[in-house]
Write a protein that holds these residues in place. Structure first.
Motif, mmCIF file in Angstrom:
data_model
loop_
_atom_site.group_PDB
_atom_site.id
_atom_site.type_symbol
_atom_site.label_atom_id
_atom_site.label_comp_id
_atom_site.label_asym_id
_atom_site.label_seq_id
_atom_site.Cartn_x
_atom_site.Cartn_y
_atom_site.Cartn_z
ATOM 1 N N PHE A 181 0.829 -1.197 0.000
ATOM 2 C CA PHE A 181 0.000 0.000 0.000
ATOM 3 C C PHE A 181 0.871 1.258 0.000
ATOM 4 O O PHE A 181 0.578 2.255 -0.638
ATOM 5 N N TRP A 182 1.992 1.167 0.725
ATOM 6 C CA TRP A 182 2.903 2.296 0.868
ATOM 7 C C TRP A 182 3.717 2.540 -0.415
ATOM 8 O O TRP A 182 4.233 3.615 -0.642
ATOM 9 N N SER A 183 3.816 1.502 -1.255
ATOM 10 C CA SER A 183 4.655 1.624 -2.450
ATOM 11 C C SER A 183 3.895 2.353 -3.553
ATOM 12 O O SER A 183 2.729 2.715 -3.380
ATOM 13 N N SER A 184 4.558 2.525 -4.704
ATOM 14 C CA SER A 184 3.909 3.237 -5.800
ATOM 15 C C SER A 184 3.015 2.311 -6.619
ATOM 16 O O SER A 184 2.408 2.722 -7.579
ATOM 17 N N ILE A 185 2.954 1.038 -6.231
ATOM 18 C CA ILE A 185 2.056 0.126 -6.930
ATOM 19 C C ILE A 185 0.624 0.532 -6.602
ATOM 20 O O ILE A 185 0.285 0.741 -5.441
ATOM 21 N N ILE A 340 4.139 5.473 11.899
ATOM 22 C CA ILE A 340 3.596 5.988 10.639
ATOM 23 C C ILE A 340 4.222 7.344 10.317
ATOM 24 O O ILE A 340 4.537 7.665 9.167
ATOM 25 N N ASP A 341 4.383 8.110 11.376
ATOM 26 C CA ASP A 341 4.973 9.436 11.217
ATOM 27 C C ASP A 341 6.372 9.335 10.616
ATOM 28 O O ASP A 341 6.705 10.035 9.655
ATOM 29 N N ALA A 343 7.595 6.841 8.950
ATOM 30 C CA ALA A 343 7.478 6.289 7.598
ATOM 31 C C ALA A 343 7.213 7.429 6.609
ATOM 32 O O ALA A 343 7.712 7.431 5.489
ATOM 33 N N GLN A 344 6.418 8.376 7.052
ATOM 34 C CA GLN A 344 6.097 9.480 6.162
ATOM 35 C C GLN A 344 7.262 10.446 6.017
ATOM 36 O O GLN A 344 7.548 10.952 4.931
ATOM 37 N N ALA A 346 10.592 9.950 6.708
ATOM 38 C CA ALA A 346 11.918 9.465 6.304
ATOM 39 C C ALA A 346 12.180 9.788 4.835
ATOM 40 O O ALA A 346 11.346 9.502 3.980
ATOM 41 N N SER A 349 13.966 5.956 1.118
ATOM 42 C CA SER A 349 12.847 5.094 0.770
ATOM 43 C C SER A 349 12.882 3.794 1.576
ATOM 44 O O SER A 349 11.859 3.349 2.093
ATOM 45 N N SER A 352 11.782 4.448 5.021
ATOM 46 C CA SER A 352 10.342 4.690 5.071
ATOM 47 C C SER A 352 9.571 3.370 5.055
ATOM 48 O O SER A 352 8.667 3.142 5.866
ATOM 49 N N PHE A 353 9.933 2.486 4.090
ATOM 50 C CA PHE A 353 9.253 1.184 4.000
ATOM 51 C C PHE A 353 9.447 0.375 5.280
ATOM 52 O O PHE A 353 8.523 -0.272 5.766
ATOM 53 N N VAL A 363 0.764 -2.991 14.700
ATOM 54 C CA VAL A 363 -0.690 -2.839 14.565
ATOM 55 C C VAL A 363 -1.366 -4.198 14.547
ATOM 56 O O VAL A 363 -2.309 -4.461 15.297
ATOM 57 N N MET B 1 7.987 8.138 -5.588
ATOM 58 C CA MET B 1 6.899 8.387 -4.635
ATOM 59 C C MET B 1 7.043 9.804 -4.091
ATOM 60 O O MET B 1 8.080 10.162 -3.569
ATOM 61 N N GLU B 3 5.818 13.330 -1.844
ATOM 62 C CA GLU B 3 5.321 13.642 -0.506
ATOM 63 C C GLU B 3 3.799 13.599 -0.448
ATOM 64 O O GLU B 3 3.203 13.145 0.517
ATOM 65 N N ARG B 6 2.259 10.171 -0.197
ATOM 66 C CA ARG B 6 2.529 9.628 1.130
ATOM 67 C C ARG B 6 1.600 10.221 2.178
ATOM 68 O O ARG B 6 1.087 9.544 3.043
ATOM 69 N N LYS B 9 -1.759 8.754 1.801
ATOM 70 C CA LYS B 9 -1.798 7.392 2.312
ATOM 71 C C LYS B 9 -1.741 7.390 3.839
ATOM 72 O O LYS B 9 -2.390 6.584 4.505
ATOM 73 N N ASN B 10 -0.940 8.310 4.350
ATOM 74 C CA ASN B 10 -0.860 8.464 5.791
ATOM 75 C C ASN B 10 -2.252 8.697 6.376
ATOM 76 O O ASN B 10 -2.651 8.050 7.356
ATOM 77 N N LEU B 13 -4.287 5.562 6.223
ATOM 78 C CA LEU B 13 -3.863 4.616 7.265
ATOM 79 C C LEU B 13 -4.406 5.018 8.628
ATOM 80 O O LEU B 13 -4.938 4.201 9.373
ATOM 81 N N LEU B 17 -6.870 2.901 10.976
ATOM 82 C CA LEU B 17 -6.479 2.547 12.337
ATOM 83 C C LEU B 17 -7.477 3.078 13.359
ATOM 84 O O LEU B 17 -7.837 2.387 14.316
#
Lengths: 414, 607
Positions: A181-185, A340-341, A343-344, A346, A349, A352-353, A363, B1, B3, B6, B9-10, B13, B17
C-alpha cells in the motif's frame, strides 16, 4: 574515554525519548502484570517468570541501543542476507526445533526458547523494504514488481504455517499488504492480492462466488495488469474457489475448532471455548476502574490459562478496568502513530518502508491479540508486543523499536 | 513516490487505524461497562463457592408447650482427599470407628468424590463419642474431618411417626418443583406428616458462606467483599396434640399391629391425639437408610407408611347407625319410640337373601333407642329400606363422609358414600340389588370412612351439629411474634337439635345402659356417649371400631378408634378410647398396654 562518553550522550540526546520511555513503560507494566498473574501459581517455576521477563527486558534494551546505533544503510546492505538466514532458521526449526502442544516453533537454547518466526518478521520487513525501494527505480512493469515481493512474503508465511502457527504467519501477510500500500504500486493491486482469500469466503455459496468472480473480471478488464498477471489471478481465484472445501478439511482439528469456537464459544465451554469465555469474564468483570492491581479474581485464581502470555490483556482489563485498557491502547496508539509518522517523514525510501513494515507488525499484533481476548478475533496465539511474557518476543519488539528510533533520528538522511 | 501521495496514504492509514481502534474500544465499552454486571456475576460464580449454613429447623410443641420434636447436635464425618496421605490406611482405620465395613467406606468415597478439594461426606449422624475418638486419632488420620450439624430429634419409640412425619434429603424431582422456593441440592425437606405439611414454616431459610476457590477448586477462605449470609431459623409450632392423650393411645395400642386412633376437641376441631400403627422408623428415615431397608418398609404387608387415621378407608360398621338413625329421624320416618314391623329373630329376609343380625338369638322388637343401644341390625335394615339409598347418601355427604375433612396433613383419603349413580357406574345400570342399602344402613359394604371422618362426625354429634375442619396447628412462633390458628367451620350437620338430643341419649345408653355394648369405655363419674362397630373384612378377622364423645352433655373430646383384624369394637376399640378419655378427663396415667387379640378369647363378643 571521552569520545565514548560523547557518543553515548549524543545517542541519549537524539533518541526519541518518548518512544523509548513508552516502550519501557509497557515492558515494565508487563512485568507487573506477569507477577500478578503468576505469583499464586502452584508451579514455583511460574512464580519467577516476572524476574526472567526483567532479564529479557534488559537484553531487549541492549538490542535497542545496538540497533539504534547502526545506520539503516547497514540493514539495507544486509537485508537479503538477514532474510536468507531467517528462512534457513525457519527451515531448520523443522529438524532441530522442539515440539510443544503439537507445534514445532522453537529452538531450545536452554535459557531461551528462540522462536525464529519472530526474527523473521524483522528480516522480511527489511527484505521487502529493500525490494520495494529499489524496484521502483528500474522496473516499471507492475506485476514484475509485485510478484517477487509476494514471493518474499509468502515464503516465510508458508514455512510458519507449516509449524503450524497461523497467527504469526498472518503477520507476514499484514506486513506485505501494508508495505504494498505504501509503495507506488496502485492500491487496486491490493485487491488482486487478497482476491484469492475473498474467493475462499465467497465460495461458501456458488451465487456469491459467481458474483465475486464477475467483479474480479470487471476490475481486471479495467486495470489491464497484463496477460500473465491476469491469467495468474484468475487461475488462483478459480483454484481458491474450488479448493475451499479441501482447505477446510486440510485445517488441523484445533484450527477448525478455533474458528468454530470463535463463532460460538459456548460450543465447548470447558474445552476450546474456555479461554475465550474466561477471558471475556475477566475483562468484563473489571468494569470501569478494575478490581485493582493483584485484585483480579479471574487472574489470581487461575481461571484463565496463558494469562501471562497471550492473554495478558485480560489481566489489564480485569485489574485496571476500562480506563486501564484505554491507557494501554493509547500507549500502543502512540507507538504506532510514531511509526507511521517516521514512515512518512523518512527521506530514504528503504527507511520509510521499514518504518511502515514495523508499524504494520505492531498494529496487527496489538489488534489481533486484544481482539482475541475480547472475543472479536479467533484465538491465534499471538503475544501482545512488549507486554506478554516471552524472551524472543521481547527482544524482537525492542529491536523493532530500535529500528524505528534509528529511522527517526536519521529521517533527514537520503 | 512523492510527498503528496505519502501524506494521502498516511491519512488513509490513520483513518483505518482509528476505525479499528474504535471497534476495539466499543467492544470493550460493551464488555466492561454495559454488560459489566453480567460478567461481574460470572466472575463471582467462578471464584465463590457457596457453602450453605443450614437454618435451625423449628421445634414442634404440644398444646401445653411440651416438646415433641426438636433438634439435637449431630456430627458428620467427611474426608478431604487432598489432605489424605494414605487412603488405604485411612479407610482401614476409619471404617470400624464409624461402623462401616472397609468395602462400604471405599464405595462411599468413590461414589461421592467430585474433586480433590471437595470434602466427601462418608457418614452422617455419628455420636459424640465417635467424634472424641476421631479427635484423638487426629494425627494418624490426616484429611478425616467432622462437622457439627443438627439432626432432628424425634419422639422415642417412633411414636407419632405418622403425625410428625420426618425430613430427609430433597429428591431430584422435589428440587425441580421447588427450586424457586429456596430449596437446594443436598438440603432437607419434610417428607411426611407435619414435617411435610408445614415444611415452609419449619425450615426457615438457609444462610450462605462464601468461600473463594481457585480454578482447581482449592479453598482459599472467606472473602471480605462477600460477608456470610446468616440463616433465619424456622418457626416453632405449637400443635393441638395433648401428649398425655397421645401417650395413652400409644400405650393402649402397643400390642396391636395395625390400628388408628384420633381424638379431637369438638369445640373447634383441634386434634388432641393422632396414632397410626404400625409405626415406622422416623429417626432412621431422616438420617437416610439403605435401599434394602427402604424396600423392607415398602414391602411390609402391614404397610407401615400408610397413615391409618386419614389414609385407610374402612366400612364404619355399626358406628354409622347414628347416620342412618339421624337421617330417618330428620326425615320424619321414625320417632324414638317407633318399632319396626319385623322384630329381630337373628336376621332379616330380603328377597332371596337372609341378612343376619350380629346376635344370632335375636333382639326381639326394639324401639329406635333400644336398637341403637343394642346395635340391632334387623331394625336398621328396615330403617335403611325406608330411607332409600340416595336420601341416605345425601345425609351422609352432609355429615362429612365421602370427602376430605381438610386436616392439615398431606394426602388425606376421601372415603366413599355410594349412591345409585355410583352403583350404576360401578356395576352397570340395574345390575345391582336394592339389598346394598341394607348393608349401607349398618355401615357395611361399599361405604368407606377414615377414622378421622368418623371422629369428626361424632364431634359434631356432640357439639350441636358443627363440623369443624380438623387441624393440628395451633400457634406459630417466630422472632416476629405469635400467630394463632383460627378454627374454621366446614359444615353443619343436617340434624335438628331435637334429633341430636335423641341420638345423644341413645349413645349414652350404648355406654351406660344395661344392655349397652360399650361398657368398656366407661369413665368414672363421667357420662360418655359412644358407639361400637365391627367392619366386616372379606380378607380376615373384622376390624374393631369405637367412636364416642364425652362428657355426653357438653363434650370436650371426641374419639374414633380403629383396630384392624381385632374382632369386635366393644372388646378391643372401646377400652382404647377409655384410656384416652381417662388421660384427658381425669388426667390419669395410662394403665399400660391392653391385651392383644390373641389373648382376648375370653371376651364375649358383642357389637
Amino acid at each position: 574515554m571521552r569520545a565514548v562518553k560523547t557518543v553515548i550522550l549524543e545517542f541519549w540526546n537524539e533518541v526519541d525519548r518518548r518512544l523509548w520511555a513508552i516502550g519501557l513503560l509497557l515492558s515494565l507494566s508487563g512485568v507487573a502484570l506477569i507477577y500478578s498473574s503468576t505469583h499464586m501459581s502452584p508451579n514455583p517455576l511460574e512464580q519467577d517468570l516476572y524476574l526472567k521477563q526483567l532479564f529479557w527486558i534488559a537484553l531487549g534494551l541492549v538490542a535497542f541501543w545496538v540497533v539504534y546505533a547502526l545506520p539503516f544503510r547497514f540493514f539495507e546492505a544486509f537485508a537479503y542476507l538477514f532474510y536468507i538466514v531467517a528462512i534457513l532458521a525457519l527451515i531448520g526449526v523443522f529438524f532441530l526445533g522442539s515440539t510443544r502442544l503439537g507445534a514445532t516453533r522453537w529452538y531450545d537454547l536452554g535459557f531461551l526458547n528462540l522462536q525464529p518466526s519472530e526474527l523473521a518478521k524483522i528480516a522480511t520487513v527489511f527484505a521487502l523494504a529493500r525490494f520495494l525501494a529499489y524496484s521502483s527505480k528500474y522496473e516499471t512493469n507492475i506485476p514484475k514488481r509485485l510478484l517477487p515481493a509476494l514471493f518474499l512474503a509468502l515464503l516465510p508465511m508458508l514455512l510458519i504455517l507449516r509449524q503450524p502457527d497461523l497467527g504469526t504467519s498472518l503477520v507476514f501477510f499484514a506486513i506485505f499488504l501494508a508495505m504494498l500500500f505504501w509503495s507506488s504500486i496502485p492500491a487496486i493491486y491490493l485487491f488482486f492480492i487478497i482476491s484469492p482469500a475473498l474467493s475462499l469466503l465467497a465460495a461458501l455459496h456458488w451465487i456469491s462466488w459467481g458474483l465475486f468472480f464477475l467483479l474480479l473480471l470487471a476490475v481486471l478488464y479495467l486495470v489491464r495488469p497484463g496477460g500473465f498477471f491476469s491469467t495468474a489471478t484468475v487461475t488462483v481465484n478459480l483454484l481458491a474457489g474450488m479448493i475451499m472445501p479441501l482447505v477446510w478439511n486440510r485445517l488441523h482439528d484445533y484450527q477448525k475448532l478455533r474458528i468454530l469456537i470463535f463463532l460460538d464459544p459456548n460450543r465447548d465451554p470447558r474445552g476450546a471455548g474456555y479461554q475465550i469465555i474466561q477471558s471475556k469474564i475477566a475483562v468484563g468483570s473489571g468494569g470501569l476502574l478494575g478490581k485493582g492491581y493483584m485484585g483480579g479474581t479471574q487472574t489470581k485464581l487461575a481461571f484463565l490459562p496463558e494469562q501471562h502470555t497471550d492473554f495478558i490483556f485480560s489481566v489489564v482489563g480485569e485489574e485496571f478496568g476500562f480506563l486501564g485498557v484505554l491507557v494501554l491502547i493509547a500507549l500502543f496508539g502512540y507507538l504506532i502513530h510514531r511509526g507511521i509518522d517516521y514512515a512518512q517523514k523518512a527521506r530514504n525510501s528503504f527507511a520509510s518502508f521499514t518504518a511502515l513494515g514495523i508499524t504494520a507488525v505492531l498494529v496487527f499484533q496489538v489488534l489481533v491479540n486484544i481482539g482475541m481476548t475480547i472475543g472479536l478475533m479467533p484465538v491465534t496465539g499471538l503475544p501482545l508486543p512488549l507486554v506478554s511474557y516471552g524472551g524472543t518476543s521481547m527482544i524482537t519488539s525492542w529491536i523493532m523499536l530500535g529500528v524505528l528510533a534509528g529511522i527517526g533520528r536519521r529521517r533527514y538522511e537520503y | 513516490m512523492n510527498e503528496f501521495s505519502r501524506r494521502n496514504k498516511n491519512a488513509i492509514l490513520l483513518a483505518v487505524l482509528a476505525l479499528l481502534a474504535g471497534a476495539l474500544v466499543i467492544r470493550l465499552f460493551f464488555l466492561q461497562i454495559v454488560f459489566h454486571p453480567y460478567y461481574r456475576r460470572m466472575a463471582d460464580v467462578n471464584r465463590l463457592r457457596l457453602i450453605p449454613i443450614p437454618a435451625p429447623r423449628g421445634a414442634i410443641y404440644d398444646r401445653h408447650g411440651r416438646k415433641i420434636v426438636a433438634n439435637r447436635p449431630a456430627y458428620s464425618v467427611s474426608i478431604l482427599p487432598y489432605e489424605v496421605r494414605d487412603l488405604e490406611l485411612t479407610i482401614q482405620k476409619l471404617a470400624p470407628l464409624i461402623g462401616l465395613t472397609e468395602a462400604e467406606l471405599d464405595a462411599a468415597i468413590k461414589r461421592e468424590r467430585t474433586s480433590r478439594y471437595e470434602p466427601i461426606k462418608v457418614k452422617k449422624d455419628v455420636d459424640f463419642a465417635t467424634v472424641a475418638q476421631l479427635e484423638e486419632l487426629n494425627e494418624d488420620l490426616p484429611g478425616v474431618i467432622y462437622q457439627a450439624e443438627q439432626a432432628r430429634d424425634y419422639p422415642p419409640n417412633n411414636w407419632g411417626s405418622h403425625l410428625v412425619g420426618y425430613i430427609s434429603e430433597i429428591s431430584e424431582q422435589e428440587l425441580l418443583q421447588l427450586a424457586s422456593k429456596g430449596y437446594r441440592q443436598g438440603g432437607y425437606i419434610g417428607k411426611r406428616g407435619i414435617e411435610k405439611q408445614y415444611d415452609q414454616l419449619l425450615r426457615g431459610s438457609d444462610g450462605v458462606l462464601y468461600l473463594e476457590v481457585t480454578a482447581q477448586g482449592k479453598v482459599l477462605g472467606e472473602v471480605p467483599d462477600k460477608p456470610p449470609l446468616h440463616p433465619i431459623s424456622g418457626s416453632d409450632m405449637v400443635i393441638a396434640i395433648d401428649m398425655d392423650v397421645q401417650a395413652a393411645a400409644e400405650s393402649a395400642l402397643a400390642n396391636f399391629c395395625c390400628a388408628g386412633a384420633v381424638a379431637l376437641d369438638p369445640a373447634n376441631g383441634e386434634i388432641l391425639a393422632f396414632v397410626s400403627k404400625p409405626v415406622y422408623n422416623t429417626a432412621g428415615l431422616s438420617v437416610g437408610i439403605t435401599y434394602e431397608e427402604w424396600n423392607r418398609i415398602v414391602e411390609d404387608p402391614n404397610h407401615p407408611l400408610l397413615n391409618r387415621v386419614i389414609q385407610s378407608q374402612y366400612p364404619p360398621g355399626s358406628t354409622a347407625k347414628l347416620l342412618t338413625a339421624g337421617a330417618a329421624l330428620e326425615d320424619g320416618l321414625v320417632k324414638p319410640q317407633t318399632h319396626m314391623p319385623t322384630p329381630c329373630r337373628g336376621g332379616y329376609q330380603f328377597g332371596t337373601r337372609f341378612f343376619r343380625c350380629w346376635k344370632p338369638e335375636g333382639h326381639g322388637s326394639l324401639n329406635l333407642i333400644g336398637a341403637i343401644e343394642q346395635s340391632c341390625d334387623v331394625y336398621f335394615y328396615q330403617l335403611g329400606q325406608k330411607l332409600g339409598i340416595n336420601k341416605w347418601a345425601e345425609y351422609g355427604k352432609k355429615c362429612g363422609f365421602g370427602k376430605r375433612t381438610g386436616i392439615d396433613l398431606p394426602d388425606e383419603a376421601r372415603g366413599l358414600v355410594p349412591n345409585t349413580d355410583w352403583y350404576d357406574r360401578r356395576l352397570g345400570k340395574g345390575k345391582w340389588s336394592q339389598g346394598v342399602m341394607l348393608n349401607l344402613s349398618i355401615g357395611q359394604g361399599e361405604y368407606l370412612t377414615t377414622p378421622l371422618q368418623l371422629a369428626n362426625f361424632y364431634a359434631a354429634l356432640g357439639n350441636g351439629g358443627v363440623l369443624w375442619k380438623p387441624h393440628l396447628l395451633k400457634k406459630v412462633q417466630d422472632q416476629t411474634g405469635v400467630q394463632e390458628y383460627r378454627p374454621e367451620i366446614v359444615e353443619r350437620l343436617p340434624f335438628s337439635q331435637e334429633t341430636l338430643e335423641i341420638l345423644r341419649k341413645s349413645m349414652v345408653e350404648v355406654v351406660h345402659g344395661q344392655r349397652g355394648t360399650a361398657h368398656r369405655s366407661q369413665v368414672e363419674g363421667i357420662k360418655v356417649a359412644g358407639k361400637t362397630g365391627t367392619a366386616e373384612n372379606p380378607h380376615g378377622e373384622p376390624h374393631a371400631w369405637f367412636a364416642c364423645f364425652a362428657p355426653a352433655e357438653n363434650p370436650v373430646i371426641a374419639i374414633a378408634v380403629l383396630v384392624e383384624n381385632a374382632g369386635h369394637g366393644s372388646d378391643i376399640a372401646a377400652p382404647v378410647a377409655q384410656q384416652m378419655l381417662q388421660a384427658y378427663l381425669l388426667k390419669r396415667k395410662p394403665t399400660g398396654p391392653l391385651v392383644s387379640p390373641a389373648d382376648s378369647a375370653t371376651f364375649e363378643y358383642s357389637d
